[in-house]
Write an enzyme that holds these catalytic residues in place. Structure first.
Site, PDB file in Angstrom:
ATOM      1  N   GLU A 170       4.309   7.958  26.289  1.00 20.71           N
ATOM      2  CA  GLU A 170       3.239   7.078  26.795  1.00 20.71           C
ATOM      3  C   GLU A 170       2.870   7.476  28.227  1.00 20.71           C
ATOM      4  OE1 GLU A 170       1.822   5.385  24.556  1.00 20.71           O
ATOM      5  OE2 GLU A 170       3.437   5.449  23.058  1.00 20.71           O
ATOM      6  N   HIS A 176       0.174   9.941  28.056  1.00 28.54           N
ATOM      7  CA  HIS A 176      -1.135   9.290  27.869  1.00 28.54           C
ATOM      8  C   HIS A 176      -1.629   8.728  29.203  1.00 28.54           C
ATOM      9  CE1 HIS A 176      -1.493   9.426  23.536  1.00 28.54           C
ATOM     10  NE2 HIS A 176      -0.366   8.788  23.322  1.00 28.54           N
TER      11      HIS A 176
HETATM   12 ZN    ZN Z   1       0.610   8.542  21.459  1.00 25.08          ZN
END
Ligand code: ZN
Length: 498
Positions: A265, A268
């Protein structure tokens, strides 16, 4: 109307759209992190109202007239404004085809389905979720016809997540992956399994949280612009490049789970934090596509996070947080333990080697659900059958089978292939990056900034100024899954001495 006035009106509409998206995003984030269980009714009403506003704004007559005017003056627009008009026109055309009551009804359905799915997963009760999934599949099939009546419905849905991708391309892609991965898994399974029992000792959540903070620090994520919360299923949401939120899930008997969720994450988050300021609050903010997004998250998670060099950089820090649990564990044992390649049940905890096989199963099932070849009622049995066929594992119950992921409950059908594409994009990005950056040295030093800066300069900064294929080809040339299959072959051959 004067062009200048039209552009001002466009910016005002984009700012309002961003504000509505911000509000809806925060409500969703609250729903899956801290909101108490019995709160979904009021939330559903608020979301219905906000999504109605958003719908009117992006697909109303006013927007239509404005976009038509700006398209007529396309030659006079700067490149960014022209792109914003193009993106807004796309969603305008799509939304115009969906009747407003259907759009609002779907938003409300998804809000309830999320809660129903969570309970169904907890109680191993697929039957309670089935009626919702049936409606979601049926709505997606109908919406696909609105998106692009000339495409097969599943192709139209795929195009929503990764523009330019279709079943023809993906059938070939997955068959190339299976040709390399299936025999590789077999050869790995003939070797002794490295010990990873120490990864399942008692790792208190409070200490895992400390590790999460440290990892975000190593990744160079500015905590004043990126939150960390807990949810059932880890995810990232972004409001602008100064406000990104990631979540994780701490399992006290599993060190790797949250550790790699945070790195994933975090990848991201770095993408969203790195999008150019000029694109904020416009239609061109945010990542280029789901696939490009996954290429970033999985780059950090696997190519960096599971490399020998990165483990050697962070292992002393991990050992400092968990001195007792890792007392008798060496760096190399830790490296082997986070790189075990073997068939398993749960996608989010599966390894780098078998991951795409999990995606392949979901791809085949989605394709059949949308075409109508497979009924929702028969989905659990078909899931179990394919897991046995493709991965060779027996699925004990739906909690560890068809109910494990939140995507379908969230209405995302056609999303899963992006993960596999992201993996493959990442390996090709690595090969190009290595021409400019000593990637191994950066990972070994624990200072990832040369890697992040390269990705920032080549990918992040552009937001969605380009379609995913164009962005990718500008950096890497033609897409070739061979980079990924070579990467896997090389890594697992070395790891297991094949
Ligand atoms: Zn992902």
């Amino acid at each position: 109307m004067e062009l200048k006035t039209a552009i001002e009106q466009l910016r005002a509409a984009e700012a309002k759209s961003a504000a509505l998206g911000h509000a809806m995003g925060i409500i969703y984030f609250d729903a899956v992190t801290t909101a108490p269980k019995g709160t979904d009714e009021g939330r559903g009403r608020t979301l219905a109202m906000l999504s109605e506003e958003s719908y009117k704004l992006t697909s109303g007559e006013e927007m239509g007239a404005l976009l038509a005017f700006l398209e007529e003056h396309r030659a006079e627009l700067d490149a960014q404004t022209a792109r914003e008009v193009e993106l807004l026109k796309r969603s305008y055309d799509q939304l115009r085809r969906i009747p407003m009551d259907e759009y609002v009804e779907y938003t409300v359905l998804l809000n309830t389905a999320e809660t129903v799915w969570e309970n169904a997963k907890k109680n191993n009760d697929f039957a309670s979720f089935a009626p919702y999934l049936e409606k979601i599949v049926e709505t997606n099939r109908r919406f696909a016809g609105y998106y692009d009546p000339n495409k097969k419905p599943y192709d139209a849905l795929l195009n929503e997540y990764e523009r330019g991708v279709d079943t023809e391309m993906l059938d070939a892609f997955f068959s190339q992956l299976r040709e390399t991965i299936v025999p590789l898994v077999k050869r790995v399974s003939e070797k002794p399994r490295p010990d990873d029992s120490f990864m399942h000792r008692a790792y208190p959540a409070a200490e895992q949280k400390k590790l999460a903070e440290k990892l975000m620090q190593v990744m160079g994520i500015d905590r004043s612009h990126c939150g960390l919360a807990e949810s059932e299923h880890p995810f990232t949401t972004n409001f602008n490049n100064r406000d990104v939120r990631i979540t994780t899930h701490y399992y006290e008997n599993d060190l790797a789970s949250s550790m790699y969720s945070v790195i994933h994450e975090g990848g991201h988050a770095l993408y969203e934090l790195g999008v150019a300021d000029e694109l904020q609050y416009t239609a061109a903010s945010g990542g280029a596509s789901m696939g490009v997004h996954e290429s970033q998250s999985r780059f950090y998670e696997n190519i960096v996070g599971r490399s020998k060099e990165f483990i050697s950089a962070v292992f002393p820090m991990i050992k400092e947080i968990f001195p007792r649990q890792l007392e008798d564990v060496s760096e190399n044992e830790f490296y082997r333990a986070v790189n075990i390649g073997e068939p398993s049940l749960i996608r989010t905890e599966s390894d780098e080697l078998t991951y795409c096989l999990h995606i392949y199963v979901r791809y085949e099932l989605e394709k059949k659900l949308i075409s109508g070849e497979l009924a929702v009622a028969d989905l659990p049995a078909e899931w179990d059958r394919m897991y046995k066929e493709v991965l060779g594992v027996d699925v004990p119950d739906d909690t560890h089978g068809v109910l494990q992921d939140s995507h379908w409950a969230g209405g995302s059908i056609g999303y899963f292939p992006s993960y596999a594409l992201g993996n493959a994009y990442g390996a090709q990005l690595l090969s190009v990056m290595e021409k400019d950056v000593d990637v191994r040295a950066a990972m070994r030093s624990g200072d990832l900034s040369p890697i992040t800066e390269w990705l920032h300069e080549h990918i992040h900064i552009f937001g969605s100024l380009y379609d995913p294929r164009e962005l990718f080809e500008r950096v890497c040339g033609k897409f070739d899954a061979g980079y990924y299959t070579d990467y896997l072959t090389e890594k697992f051959t070395e790891l297991y001495g094949l």
